[in-house]
Scaffold this active site. Structure first.
Site, PDB file in Angstrom:
ATOM      1  N   GLN A  39      -4.974   1.024   4.668  1.00  0.00           N
ATOM      2  CA  GLN A  39      -3.980   1.429   3.670  1.00  0.00           C
ATOM      3  C   GLN A  39      -4.656   1.968   2.416  1.00  0.00           C
ATOM      4  O   GLN A  39      -4.077   2.786   1.699  1.00  0.00           O
ATOM      5  CB  GLN A  39      -3.079   0.255   3.308  1.00  0.00           C
ATOM      6  CG  GLN A  39      -3.783  -0.896   2.595  1.00  0.00           C
ATOM      7  CD  GLN A  39      -2.812  -1.977   2.144  1.00  0.00           C
ATOM      8  OE1 GLN A  39      -1.615  -1.742   2.066  1.00  0.00           O
ATOM      9  NE2 GLN A  39      -3.332  -3.161   1.883  1.00  0.00           N
ATOM     10  N   HIS A  79      -2.791   4.473  10.023  1.00  0.00           N
ATOM     11  CA  HIS A  79      -3.306   3.339   9.246  1.00  0.00           C
ATOM     12  C   HIS A  79      -2.396   2.130   9.361  1.00  0.00           C
ATOM     13  O   HIS A  79      -1.202   2.243   9.646  1.00  0.00           O
ATOM     14  CB  HIS A  79      -3.471   3.725   7.768  1.00  0.00           C
ATOM     15  CG  HIS A  79      -2.191   3.663   6.980  1.00  0.00           C
ATOM     16  ND1 HIS A  79      -1.758   2.513   6.349  1.00  0.00           N
ATOM     17  CD2 HIS A  79      -1.244   4.605   6.722  1.00  0.00           C
ATOM     18  CE1 HIS A  79      -0.607   2.754   5.732  1.00  0.00           C
ATOM     19  NE2 HIS A  79      -0.275   4.026   5.944  1.00  0.00           N
ATOM     20  N   CYS A  80      -2.995   0.950   9.142  1.00  0.00           N
ATOM     21  CA  CYS A  80      -2.223  -0.294   9.001  1.00  0.00           C
ATOM     22  C   CYS A  80      -2.660  -0.889   7.664  1.00  0.00           C
ATOM     23  O   CYS A  80      -2.851  -0.151   6.704  1.00  0.00           O
ATOM     24  CB  CYS A  80      -2.454  -1.231  10.191  1.00  0.00           C
ATOM     25  SG  CYS A  80      -4.191  -1.536  10.599  1.00  0.00           S
ATOM     26  N   ASN A  81      -2.808  -2.201   7.575  1.00  0.00           N
ATOM     27  CA  ASN A  81      -3.264  -2.781   6.318  1.00  0.00           C
ATOM     28  C   ASN A  81      -4.778  -2.615   6.148  1.00  0.00           C
ATOM     29  O   ASN A  81      -5.247  -1.944   5.240  1.00  0.00           O
ATOM     30  CB  ASN A  81      -2.885  -4.261   6.245  1.00  0.00           C
ATOM     31  CG  ASN A  81      -1.392  -4.464   6.118  1.00  0.00           C
ATOM     32  OD1 ASN A  81      -0.683  -4.337   7.108  1.00  0.00           O
ATOM     33  ND2 ASN A  81      -0.900  -4.770   4.930  1.00  0.00           N
TER      34      ASN A  81
END
Length: 209
Positions: A77, A148-150
């Site tokens: 992120q 994307h993720c975290n």
């Protein structure tokens, strides 16, 4: 026999022994409190950094972007929230598979949000069609998509692996190897890996590149 009242009256603070208390903060800072009578002395106990105790949070930004394909990037992120990084890598589309992470440039990039929980029991394959369709859309539009993720460690890499298997015809082992090579921090949770390892769904439209 001396009464309790007499003992209290004859008590002197000078008879108190020196007391020492050591406190370690979460950041690893150690403090020594020394008592003598009614006087307290507070000093800091210096210790080498490698011997410091406690959890020290890493507040640095992770702007490392993994190049999986010319049109397919992988990151965290932090990369998705850094305009300079997005411009540098010519990102046009952003696939957000985090949970509770906002899309900060809605007027500048094309977004798709697919909220996935990073839990071994979560059904990753339930979301693959939507994710793959968006990546293919970016490809058709001659764009560059950032997934994307975290942290860019579990969910986003798992989705990219699934995409490579579905739309690029790669085996699980080859897709996993490519993703880890592009972003070494990639480490999908065991449940996601098991689902992908047994992924036998029909391949989606797309040709090898």
């Amino acid at each position: 026999m001396q009464s309790l009242t007499q003992e209290i009256q004859s008590f002197s603070r000078t008879r108190l022994r020196k007391q020492c208390t050591r406190v370690t903060s979460l950041s690893g800072r150690r403090i020594i409190e020394t008592w003598k009578g009614s006087t307290i002395t507070v000093v800091e106990d210096p210790v080498p950094p490698e011997k410091m105790l406690g959890y020290v949070p890493d507040t640095s930004w992770d702007l490392q972007v993994g190049f999986v394909k010319p049109y397919l990037l992988l990151g965290s992120q932090d990369a998705a929230h850094d305009f300079g990084t997005l411009r540098k890598h010519k990102v046009s589309h952003i696939l957000n598979v985090a949970f509770g992470v906002e899309n900060v440039f809605p007027d500048l990039f094309i977004y798709r949000t697919v909220s996935i929980l990073d839990h071994p029991d979560a059904d990753l394959l339930e979301y693959m069609r939507d994710c793959c369709d968006f990546i293919q859309q970016a490809r058709r539009e001659k764009g560059v998509v950032l997934v994307h993720c975290n942290a860019g460690v579990s969910r986003a890499p798992a989705v990219v692996i699934g995409y490579l298997m579905s739309c690029d015809g790669q085996s699980f082992e080859d897709a996993l190897s490519l993703v880890k090579s592009a972003r070494p921090a990639s480490s999908p949770n065991p449940g996601f890996l098991e689902q992908l390892r047994n992924y036998k769904l029909p391949t989606m439209n797309g040709s090898k590149d």
